[in-house]
Design a protein around this motif. Structure first.
Motif, PDB file in Angstrom:
ATOM      1  N   ILE A 261      -5.457 -49.556  39.793  1.00 47.14           N
ATOM      2  CA  ILE A 261      -6.130 -48.668  38.313  1.00 47.14           C
ATOM      3  C   ILE A 261      -5.160 -49.851  37.697  1.00 47.14           C
ATOM      4  CG2 ILE A 261      -4.977 -46.810  37.469  1.00 47.14           C
ATOM      5  CD1 ILE A 261      -3.939 -46.136  39.920  1.00 47.14           C
ATOM      6  N   THR A 262      -4.359 -50.467  37.568  1.00 41.46           N
ATOM      7  CA  THR A 262      -4.418 -50.754  36.399  1.00 41.46           C
ATOM      8  C   THR A 262      -6.003 -51.881  36.252  1.00 41.46           C
ATOM      9  OG1 THR A 262      -3.604 -52.516  37.045  1.00 41.46           O
ATOM     10  CG2 THR A 262      -1.469 -50.770  36.671  1.00 41.46           C
ATOM     11  N   GLN A 266      -8.535 -52.121  32.557  1.00 46.23           N
ATOM     12  CA  GLN A 266      -8.192 -53.388  31.949  1.00 46.23           C
ATOM     13  C   GLN A 266      -9.909 -53.540  31.408  1.00 46.23           C
ATOM     14  OE1 GLN A 266      -6.790 -56.370  34.375  1.00 46.23           O
ATOM     15  NE2 GLN A 266      -4.631 -55.529  34.244  1.00 46.23           N
ATOM     16  N   TRP A 267     -10.891 -53.359  32.469  1.00 43.88           N
ATOM     17  CA  TRP A 267     -12.355 -54.137  32.005  1.00 43.88           C
ATOM     18  C   TRP A 267     -12.730 -52.464  31.369  1.00 43.88           C
ATOM     19  CZ3 TRP A 267     -14.228 -57.878  31.901  1.00 43.88           C
ATOM     20  CH2 TRP A 267     -14.330 -59.008  32.761  1.00 43.88           C
ATOM     21  N   SER A 390     -15.359 -54.601  43.048  1.00 47.96           N
ATOM     22  CA  SER A 390     -15.735 -53.342  42.402  1.00 47.96           C
ATOM     23  C   SER A 390     -15.283 -52.280  41.558  1.00 47.96           C
ATOM     24  CB  SER A 390     -15.960 -52.036  43.645  1.00 47.96           C
ATOM     25  OG  SER A 390     -16.952 -53.187  44.363  1.00 47.96           O
ATOM     26  N   VAL A 391     -13.866 -52.237  41.980  1.00 46.98           N
ATOM     27  CA  VAL A 391     -13.282 -51.332  40.788  1.00 46.98           C
ATOM     28  C   VAL A 391     -12.833 -52.095  38.782  1.00 46.98           C
ATOM     29  CG1 VAL A 391     -10.323 -51.097  40.172  1.00 46.98           C
ATOM     30  CG2 VAL A 391     -11.330 -50.112  42.653  1.00 46.98           C
ATOM     31  N   SER A 392     -12.913 -53.268  39.024  1.00 48.73           N
ATOM     32  CA  SER A 392     -13.092 -53.986  37.703  1.00 48.73           C
ATOM     33  C   SER A 392     -15.007 -53.451  37.045  1.00 48.73           C
ATOM     34  CB  SER A 392     -13.090 -55.419  37.960  1.00 48.73           C
ATOM     35  OG  SER A 392     -11.947 -55.793  38.669  1.00 48.73           O
ATOM     36  N   VAL A 398     -17.292 -47.676  32.921  1.00 50.05           N
ATOM     37  CA  VAL A 398     -16.706 -46.058  33.002  1.00 50.05           C
ATOM     38  C   VAL A 398     -16.634 -46.642  30.673  1.00 50.05           C
ATOM     39  CG1 VAL A 398     -15.016 -44.906  32.998  1.00 50.05           C
ATOM     40  CG2 VAL A 398     -16.082 -45.375  35.008  1.00 50.05           C
ATOM     41  N   GLY A 399     -16.474 -47.712  30.786  1.00 49.49           N
ATOM     42  CA  GLY A 399     -15.913 -48.415  29.759  1.00 49.49           C
ATOM     43  C   GLY A 399     -16.669 -47.922  29.094  1.00 49.49           C
TER      44      GLY A 399
END
Length: 443
Positions: A261-262, A266-267, A390-392, A398-399
């Motif tokens: 999650i972090t 972050q990205w 993938s999460v990053s 998303v950002g």
């Protein structure tokens, strides 16, 4: 020397993801297409890379880490060469969006796996991750500036040819890499799982990029449904004693869950804030691509400074404390940008906030990658590396989408919409800090 080729590969992949944004109009005019057509190619690159990162990571256990890395370089280089010779949108999409996206999905996971399994201790691993993470952040931050310079002086095709040259250099350096011993033997590749994960992530990212419209809910819903089927498929294979694409045990570990999650946040904050600030500088202050890149330099310096100190910080502090501290510093930087930067303020007004934002993200990037990767044994590095990347990538998408939807949905004079977008990203950073506070004590 294991770090230079891995860091260069992360740099060039991050560079490719951001450098196209400053050349959209030039490419569209040269190819006789629309700006929307070039933006579609950029979007498809992100989609391809994000949706194939987990299957690409799993292939490292099938093909071997070094072989998968070299294969990714070859595919990536071929895509860049094809894109440089494009005379239409179709060729550009084939070279840039598909081949470079596939190449990135093949070469990025081995970077983090090789750093993890070849580092003898946490401090060495943190130092190496600091170099790699710093190179990735530098590529993302420098992409618009370098892309603007190359496009202005040599043309947009030279930017792709530059990538070909760098990839060739990386391949020569990578030939000296030694495959770590003890690579786990795997059963047959989970093709169904790979298709389901790629399709689910593809739809989720499409939905994210359509945020603010009704299509967001349609694609996000379809993607979530496919990912639920994917989760059921993983459990089914595990119950049958067959090797799944990703072990579900990864998500039962609390440190891994909150660490991921972090990473996502972050990205999200990094790419979202860079997007908002770049658009603000260009639309409100009238800066060109080169001036915009120069204005973002304090953030780049902050990222590099924090990444360079990663080894020393890991020796003195736990990864959990560094992640928490990084979020606090990044939030302080965002608040300073909100308070000090105005349409008529001087150049120096942005320096303190941007530097703190970059330093905070630099601290977090290295610490969270180290925490997540180190929490899994060497035999599971193929699984966790793909999920982590993938999460990053989802965070980056998303950002940008979140910031873009706020900017598009709020049209007010005086740059109020930009302040609201930055405030939204600050709130997201607070959510990341909460996740960091929930990280368990190291075992």
């Amino acid at each position: 020397m294991i770090v230079p080729p891995l860091a260069l590969a992360q740099f060039i992949a991050s560079y490719a993801a951001t450098t196209m944004t400053v050349a959209v109009s030039v490419i569209a005019a040269d190819l006789g297409t629309t700006v929307l057509g070039v933006q579609t190619a950029i979007t498809l690159f992100t989609l391809t890379m994000a949706s194939l990162m987990v299957p690409g990571s799993k292939l490292t256990d099938v093909l071997g880490r070094k072989r998968c890395f070299l294969l990714g370089l070859v595919v990536y280089g071929a895509g860049a060469l094809l894109a440089s010779a494009a005379h239409g949108t179709v060729t550009l999409i084939l070279g840039y969006s598909l081949l470079q996206g596939i190449g990135s999905a093949l070469m990025i996971p081995p970077i983090y796996i090789l750093v993890t399994v070849t580092s003898p201790d946490v401090e060495t691993r943190a130092r190496r991750f600091g170099v790699v993470s710093g190179a990735g952040a530098l590529g993302a931050a420098a992409g618009p500036l370098l892309g603007g310079l190359v496009t202005t002086w040599l043309g947009w095709r030279a930017s792709f040819l530059l990538q070909v040259l760098v990839v060739g250099l990386i391949a020569l350096l990578a030939l000296r890499l030694t495959e770590p011993p003890g690579r786990p033997a795997r059963t047959r590749f989970d093709v169904v799982g790979a298709v389901l994960s790629a399709a689910g992530l593809f739809c989720v990212v499409v939905g994210i990029l359509r945020m603010g419209s009704s299509m967001f809910w349609i694609f996000a819903g379809i993607g979530a449904g496919i990912l639920c089927v994917f989760a059921a498929h993983l459990h089914s294979r595990e119950r049958a004693g067959r090797e799944p694409l990703v072990s579900s045990a990864l998500f039962r570990d609390r440190a891994t869950r909150f660490g991921l999650i972090t990473q996502h946040v972050q990205w999200l904050v990094l790419q979202g804030s860079f997007f908002v600030i770049a658009v603000f500088l260009q639309q409100i202050r009238g800066y060109d691509a080169i001036e915009t890149g120069l204005m973002l330099t304090p953030a780049t310096v902050g990222i590099l400074a924090a990444s360079a100190a990663a080894g020393r910080m890991a020796r003195r502090h736990s990864q959990r404390r560094l992640i928490r501290g990084g979020f606090v510093v990044a939030i302080a930087g965002l608040v300073l940008v909100l308070l000090l930067v105005r349409a008529d303020s001087g150049v120096a007004s942005a320096v303190p906030g941007l530097f703190l934002l970059g330093a905070g993200v630099g601290i977090m990037l290295t610490a969270s990658v180290n925490l997540v990767q180190s929490g899994s044994p060497d035999s599971a590095q193929g699984d966790i590396s793909g999920v982590s990347r993938s999460v990053s990538n989802l965070g980056s998408s998303v950002g940008t989408a979140l910031a873009g939807s706020v900017l598009a949905g709020v049209v007010r004079p005086g740059g109020t919409s930009f302040a609201l977008a930055l405030a939204t990203l600050t709130l997201a950073a607070v959510v990341g800090l909460v996740a960091a506070l929930l990280l368990p004590k190291p075992r």
